[in-house]
Write a protein that holds these residues in place. Sequence first.
Motif, PDB file in Angstrom:
ATOM      1  N   PRO B  80       0.708  -0.863   0.075  1.00 40.19           N
ATOM      2  CA  PRO B  80       0.148  -0.452   0.071  1.00 40.19           C
ATOM      3  C   PRO B  80       0.988   1.485  -0.113  1.00 40.19           C
ATOM      4  O   PRO B  80       1.971   1.227   0.376  1.00 40.19           O
ATOM      5  CB  PRO B  80      -0.438  -0.322   1.352  1.00 40.19           C
ATOM      6  CG  PRO B  80      -0.665  -1.258   1.501  1.00 40.19           C
ATOM      7  CD  PRO B  80       0.801  -1.738   1.257  1.00 40.19           C
ATOM      8  N   PRO B  81       0.185   2.427  -0.438  1.00 42.09           N
ATOM      9  CA  PRO B  81       1.167   3.350  -0.869  1.00 42.09           C
ATOM     10  C   PRO B  81       2.137   4.078   0.609  1.00 42.09           C
ATOM     11  O   PRO B  81       2.974   4.379   0.394  1.00 42.09           O
ATOM     12  CB  PRO B  81      -0.034   4.703  -0.791  1.00 42.09           C
ATOM     13  CG  PRO B  81      -1.098   3.843  -1.041  1.00 42.09           C
ATOM     14  CD  PRO B  81      -1.393   2.414  -0.796  1.00 42.09           C
ATOM     15  N   GLU B  82       1.452   3.606   1.659  1.00 38.86           N
ATOM     16  CA  GLU B  82       1.694   4.327   2.780  1.00 38.86           C
ATOM     17  C   GLU B  82       2.830   3.441   3.857  1.00 38.86           C
ATOM     18  O   GLU B  82       4.405   4.493   3.892  1.00 38.86           O
ATOM     19  CB  GLU B  82       0.440   4.307   4.347  1.00 38.86           C
ATOM     20  CG  GLU B  82      -0.496   4.864   4.152  1.00 38.86           C
ATOM     21  CD  GLU B  82      -1.352   4.622   3.382  1.00 38.86           C
ATOM     22  OE1 GLU B  82      -1.542   3.266   3.115  1.00 38.86           O
ATOM     23  OE2 GLU B  82      -2.701   4.839   3.467  1.00 38.86           O
ATOM     24  N   GLU B  83       3.101   1.571   3.177  1.00 39.14           N
ATOM     25  CA  GLU B  83       4.330   1.609   3.556  1.00 39.14           C
ATOM     26  C   GLU B  83       5.292   1.518   2.590  1.00 39.14           C
ATOM     27  O   GLU B  83       6.415   1.538   2.566  1.00 39.14           O
ATOM     28  CB  GLU B  83       3.799  -0.191   3.993  1.00 39.14           C
ATOM     29  CG  GLU B  83       3.379  -0.930   5.305  1.00 39.14           C
ATOM     30  CD  GLU B  83       1.781  -0.805   4.438  1.00 39.14           C
ATOM     31  OE1 GLU B  83       0.899   0.539   4.225  1.00 39.14           O
ATOM     32  OE2 GLU B  83       0.816  -1.351   5.474  1.00 39.14           O
ATOM     33  N   MET B  85       6.204   3.869   0.637  1.00 42.76           N
ATOM     34  CA  MET B  85       6.501   6.066   1.044  1.00 42.76           C
ATOM     35  C   MET B  85       7.291   5.823   2.024  1.00 42.76           C
ATOM     36  O   MET B  85       8.833   5.339   1.709  1.00 42.76           O
ATOM     37  CB  MET B  85       5.357   6.516   1.625  1.00 42.76           C
ATOM     38  CG  MET B  85       6.051   8.223   1.232  1.00 42.76           C
ATOM     39  SD  MET B  85       6.623   8.176   0.103  1.00 42.76           S
ATOM     40  CE  MET B  85       8.211   9.122  -0.241  1.00 42.76           C
ATOM     41  N   LEU B  86       7.039   4.819   3.224  1.00 49.56           N
ATOM     42  CA  LEU B  86       8.206   4.759   3.931  1.00 49.56           C
ATOM     43  C   LEU B  86       9.518   3.601   3.772  1.00 49.56           C
ATOM     44  O   LEU B  86      10.181   4.046   4.013  1.00 49.56           O
ATOM     45  CB  LEU B  86       7.423   4.269   6.187  1.00 49.56           C
ATOM     46  CG  LEU B  86       6.516   5.217   5.915  1.00 49.56           C
ATOM     47  CD1 LEU B  86       6.422   4.100   7.610  1.00 49.56           C
ATOM     48  CD2 LEU B  86       7.387   5.873   6.338  1.00 49.56           C
ATOM     49  N   ALA B  89      11.984   5.442   1.865  1.00 49.67           N
ATOM     50  CA  ALA B  89      12.730   6.643   2.481  1.00 49.67           C
ATOM     51  C   ALA B  89      13.784   5.974   3.338  1.00 49.67           C
ATOM     52  O   ALA B  89      15.355   6.518   3.165  1.00 49.67           O
ATOM     53  CB  ALA B  89      11.650   7.238   3.402  1.00 49.67           C
ATOM     54  N   THR B  90      13.479   4.496   3.856  1.00 48.35           N
ATOM     55  CA  THR B  90      14.366   3.924   3.937  1.00 48.35           C
ATOM     56  C   THR B  90      15.764   3.755   2.716  1.00 48.35           C
ATOM     57  O   THR B  90      17.351   3.841   3.277  1.00 48.35           O
ATOM     58  CB  THR B  90      13.950   2.653   4.422  1.00 48.35           C
ATOM     59  OG1 THR B  90      13.315   2.759   5.752  1.00 48.35           O
ATOM     60  CG2 THR B  90      15.127   1.755   5.336  1.00 48.35           C
ATOM     61  N   ARG B 112       3.442   8.912  -7.189  1.00 48.94           N
ATOM     62  CA  ARG B 112       3.298  10.113  -6.782  1.00 48.94           C
ATOM     63  C   ARG B 112       4.447   9.756  -5.642  1.00 48.94           C
ATOM     64  O   ARG B 112       5.753  10.902  -4.881  1.00 48.94           O
ATOM     65  CB  ARG B 112       2.569  10.313  -5.649  1.00 48.94           C
ATOM     66  CG  ARG B 112       1.319  10.436  -6.521  1.00 48.94           C
ATOM     67  CD  ARG B 112       0.119  12.298  -5.846  1.00 48.94           C
ATOM     68  NE  ARG B 112       0.830  12.817  -5.401  1.00 48.94           N
ATOM     69  CZ  ARG B 112       1.223  13.104  -3.697  1.00 48.94           C
ATOM     70  NH1 ARG B 112       1.547  12.293  -3.281  1.00 48.94           N
ATOM     71  NH2 ARG B 112       2.150  14.365  -3.731  1.00 48.94           N
ATOM     72  N   LEU B 113       5.113   8.868  -5.395  1.00 52.15           N
ATOM     73  CA  LEU B 113       6.463   7.823  -4.669  1.00 52.15           C
ATOM     74  C   LEU B 113       7.450   8.898  -4.282  1.00 52.15           C
ATOM     75  O   LEU B 113       8.473   9.516  -3.916  1.00 52.15           O
ATOM     76  CB  LEU B 113       6.606   6.544  -5.074  1.00 52.15           C
ATOM     77  CG  LEU B 113       5.544   5.339  -4.427  1.00 52.15           C
ATOM     78  CD1 LEU B 113       5.946   4.817  -4.497  1.00 52.15           C
ATOM     79  CD2 LEU B 113       5.384   5.995  -2.830  1.00 52.15           C
ATOM     80  N   ALA B 116       7.229  12.886  -3.726  1.00 50.19           N
ATOM     81  CA  ALA B 116       6.690  12.416  -2.194  1.00 50.19           C
ATOM     82  C   ALA B 116       8.367  12.478  -1.809  1.00 50.19           C
ATOM     83  O   ALA B 116       8.432  13.570  -1.274  1.00 50.19           O
ATOM     84  CB  ALA B 116       5.568  11.855  -1.682  1.00 50.19           C
ATOM     85  N   ASN B 119      10.939  15.509  -2.176  1.00 49.77           N
ATOM     86  CA  ASN B 119       9.850  17.263  -1.315  1.00 49.77           C
ATOM     87  C   ASN B 119      10.778  16.446  -0.525  1.00 49.77           C
ATOM     88  O   ASN B 119      11.228  17.515  -0.042  1.00 49.77           O
ATOM     89  CB  ASN B 119       8.478  17.401  -2.210  1.00 49.77           C
ATOM     90  CG  ASN B 119       8.443  17.801  -3.371  1.00 49.77           C
ATOM     91  OD1 ASN B 119       9.337  17.719  -4.389  1.00 49.77           O
ATOM     92  ND2 ASN B 119       6.833  17.950  -3.294  1.00 49.77           N
ATOM     93  N   ASP B 125      12.716  16.680   5.285  1.00 49.22           N
ATOM     94  CA  ASP B 125      12.289  15.980   5.907  1.00 49.22           C
ATOM     95  C   ASP B 125      13.010  14.251   6.295  1.00 49.22           C
ATOM     96  O   ASP B 125      13.337  13.181   7.762  1.00 49.22           O
ATOM     97  CB  ASP B 125      11.118  15.130   5.737  1.00 49.22           C
ATOM     98  CG  ASP B 125      10.477  16.585   6.642  1.00 49.22           C
ATOM     99  OD1 ASP B 125      11.031  17.692   7.976  1.00 49.22           O
ATOM    100  OD2 ASP B 125       9.491  17.005   5.865  1.00 49.22           O
ATOM    101  N   VAL B 126      13.024  14.055   4.963  1.00 51.87           N
ATOM    102  CA  VAL B 126      14.108  12.548   4.529  1.00 51.87           C
ATOM    103  C   VAL B 126      15.552  12.793   3.987  1.00 51.87           C
ATOM    104  O   VAL B 126      15.800  13.587   3.609  1.00 51.87           O
ATOM    105  CB  VAL B 126      13.541  11.204   3.628  1.00 51.87           C
ATOM    106  CG1 VAL B 126      13.790  10.541   3.414  1.00 51.87           C
ATOM    107  CG2 VAL B 126      11.882  10.699   4.023  1.00 51.87           C
TER     108      VAL B 126
END
Lengths: 424, 304
Positions: B80-83, B85-86, B89-90, B112-113, B116, B119, B125-126
């Motif tokens: 899913p998009p939330e996981e 994205m995280l 970032a890793t 959008r990954l 995002a 940005n 932030d990341v």
Amino acid sequence: MSRTLFRNVNILDCTGAPPYAGSVLIDGNRIKAVAPQGSSIATDGAAVVDGMGATLMPGLIESHSHLTFLDTPDLESLGFVPPEEHILRSVKNARKILDQGFTACNSAAAAKARLDIVLRNAIDAGDFPGPRTRAASPELAPTAGLGDVRLRHMHRETFAIICDGADEFRKTAREMVREGVDTLKINPSGDEFVPHARAHQTVMTEAEIAAVCEVAHMHDKRVAAHCRSAQSVKLALKHGVKVIYHATLVDDEACAQLEAAKDWCFVAPTLGINYTTLNEAGKWGLTTEIAESMGVRRELETGIRNMKELKRRGVRILPGGDYGFAWNPIGTNARDIEHFVNLLGFSPMEAILSATKLGGEIMMLENELGQVKPGFLADLILVDGNPLANVAILQDANKLLAIMKDGVFHKAPTAKQEAQRQSA
Amino acid sequence: MQRILYTNIAILDGTGTPPYPGSVLVEGERIARVSGDIVDPAGAQIVDGEGGTLMPGLVEAHAHLTFLDMARSIDLGFVPPEEHMLRTATNARRLLDAGFTSCASAASSKPRLDVALRNAIDSGDVIGPRTLAASPEMTVTAGLGDVRLSHLYRQNFAEVLDGESEFRRFAREMVREGVDTLKINISGDAGTVASPSRATVMTEAEVEAVCDVAHAHGKRVAAHCRNDASIRMALRHGVTILFHANLIDDARALRSRPRRQGSSSRRRWAIPTRRSTRLRPGASPRPWAGSAVSTGSSSAASTT
């Protein structure tokens, strides 16, 4: 397994006992031993932290967290944030609140369906630093209820999933259970800032409340409810809702029912949001005068009066003030502890116990979290000063010399800090 | 302004000159001085390199920071998009940890990954490399990336589009979302049964539509082109990044000027990902005269 010994600390164990000097040994993720000064403690191989008299106490516990709220000045701004950015900003919030000494959070709603769940899982997996979290659903609310920010001609969203009728509530509740929430959040009453659903109005039907509670009980989940009106509190209790948020407008009957349910239910009034809306939101155009015209002062004062009555009746009342809005931002959560002292007349010890011992209970870790006792989880903060003399020092991250969660330092005590303390 | 002075180093400056001893002074985000002599360190934090080599951070020309080291590309679709994205970032942190300070993305696995991520890195932030964000791989039904089953929806890193107007609309959507690069899959690939590497599966009009949008908005197009016809098609429309280019008939094609007006001055880049040469031992390396050749290995890509 790593072992850490805190020695020369003033132990505020949050059992209710006054603080005492001593040592605390951590073994792995648990507290192994607590030894008052003079008694011996086996310390083989442990890394030693000399507290130099600082206060060692349980990490703070937020009973009404919104780690996925983004300090916006209105509700609908949340809806404009896409899920990718939203989860990254939630991660940032989680770190921010842990930096402030909050090692556990009981979520009072996620701003999108899966955010709390994903955040909880990522924290538990060690991918990102953050507090222990009980993940909630968004706020399940009816059309025209708190959280329905849609316009007739255009869709908008905030932190709610709008449901109408028992069937829709039931289906949404089941979906959230499938996704993995710990808590289902419902909005049976309105709120003073919602023109079409005020605080005294009960806007969910009993059948709708019952439907969500039934799903929760079937799957062994918990329901948390936004209940400002007396009637909403009664309906929630009738259907076994264990976490009652606000409860500000309770009447005698609701007070008596809460008293009867005090062994299994929790009340968190969320004083913070009302306090700052009334006094500190002017910069965002919400002056004290406007807030008063919205009924916020009446709401706050009535709530304070009723909390004093509920405390007298032995109901468990916890701090947690809806932090996550522009004038009530995430990270300032420990202000609620001070509000409990200043506004509710709690003693500093009582206020701190409500953020630690009772926090462990609302996290459903009654015998494992929120106290400094052998066998308990090693979520601890080392505080420069005596919070019982001034609970406000808990709001200052600089006073937190060390933050430990699950036996691991999130903020390690540094030699520099120790040196500063020595020279101070 | 923060100042850092690197001393006692061999400077591999990335201009093509051999390494030489010296000092490098950094002021703020920029290199202020490169010198063979001692530089005045007033106020600067000094880093003694102890004879180590100071060189530019590595740059990945074909990055997939949103790919998740999975054995099968369809597994990307289940995240899913939330996981997603995280985990992205890793990945960004991991690649920076490996010395890569910049990445040109060769496709994002959801729309959008990349945007995002870029940005979030730019705003601090990341933690991750400078990134040029790409769209997912815009492909055709039966092309590389179409992993749908007739009876069941599946997805991986592609957006499946058919016809010039669908490509144009999706390209515009991606421009609206903020990509730097539009990625298209003009040729097939080994492992895509219906579209092998020698197949050119996008139509001229489809390629042109995406390039039109890119040029109108000042964006860049990157193309998956294994065979000669797909490369020529890409060049005709001013695609500036050619990935793979391993089945090219005549490398002189890369020297020709594209027909498209306004893009002739742009340099074109051919990036033979390592996998392409490994999977094709028979394909002889060609001279890449006239074009810049960069490296990239399709790490974390898979062939489903």
